[in-house]
Structures are given as structure tokens and as C-alpha cells.
Scaffold this motif. Sequence first.
Motif: not given
Length: 236
Positions: A222-236
Motif C-alpha cells: 500500500e502507498l502512504p496516505v494520501p497517495l493511492q494507486w491510480a488504477e488498482r484492481i483486485n484480482i482474487n
Amino acid sequence: MDHQHALAQKGFTILPPVYDSAAIRHIIKTIERAGTGNANFRRTADLFAIRRVLQEIPALQSAVFTPALLRWVHELFGPSYFMVKSIYFDKPGASNWFVSYHQDLTISVNTKTDIAGFGPWTVKEQQYAVQPPLHILQNMFTLRIHLDETDENNGALRVIPGSHRKEIYRAADIDWQRETEETCCVSQGGVMVMKPLLLHASGRTTNGRNRKVLHIEFCNRELPVPLQWAERININ
């Protein structure tokens, strides 16, 4: 050398075909049916590319994340990984487009902010990319799904095996007296798995054949707040 050992030692491995011809046709048709009217779609004489392709074309997700592919992901990396970037490339048969040796050092995030260890930044069309701390890059991997057979004549990747273990390794510093180069030929429906820190390059097409590839990146950090992955998709 098994696939896990190859990834650890060489920084890449090539899986046997994961997608049959029907699955490949379905993926290509799904891409062709999509509109191309926004900034994430780029078409030139040398390259057709779609950034954030699995976000732009959600119907692709089920076509790409098949049980066969997910079995490989879980076997090689475990269940904790999620997707963080996807790009579609179609290098036409007449293309002169090439990429010189480099590492994949940036990630795509939702915003630009001042956080220790993150930088330098690039911003293009409201899309933010940044070089993260090394430990994030070391916990990422990339799948390159080949929708065309790819060899040295239509832009197959050339890599320097083991270069991912040298942390940040600039192309200008490559010692060709000590390093070797390997061309990664991949059959249609095959998948190349690689570490982002692996030095890699690709050449021009010389045989008139296209090279269509889905490039998908994964991470388990995970990235430190407030950064977020721009295109996060869970695959499970």
C-alpha cells in the motif's frame, strides 16, 4: 531452471501459452470494439497504445484474469498481489518505433504530494507518475501477455539477465564487458513475467508483423496516505 528461480536470479521468466487462439481473438475484439476518443488512447503510424486499458475497457478484466492466469500469479507470488497498472501496445508491422535500455522506475498514482522518498514526479494530462522508494519497486512484477508471436524481428524484448538485483542501474552505466543480453521470444498466448528493475529494451519491426502486448503491473504494497494507486484492481 524453474520459473520462481528464474525470476529471482534472472529477473524474468517466460510461461507456456496461457491463452488459446479463441481467448486471444476475444481479447482483441473487445479492444477493437472500444471507443478511442479520450486521452488514454494514442494512435500514431508507429504505435497504438491504450493507457489504463483495463479501466477504460472493463470487459477485458474477465477475459484477461482467467483461472489459468491467476493460478500462475498465485504460484509465483501468492494471493496478496493486486493490479496497479495496465497498458495495451500494438506495434504495427511497418513500425520504426523502438525503446532503448531502461528500468521501469515509476508508478501511477492519484495525486501529486510531497512525501519523503517519492520523486521525481511527472504529470501529463492529469495523470501522475512518480519514482517510489526502492522497496516498492522490488515488490512489484509485470506480466506481458503476448497477443502475437514475438521474436527478434518484431520487437521482442531484449534484457540483461540479473540486472534487477543491482537496484537502480542506469543504461549509461552498463558494463558490456561483464553483462550479457538475451532476447525474449514469446509465442502467441504466452506470458513473460518480469521484475520492473530488469533492464530491458525493444527494437524496430523488420518482418512486417504486428506485436500486440498487454502490459500489466502488480504490487502487494500500500502507498502512504494520501497517495493511492491510480488504477488498482483486485484480482482474487
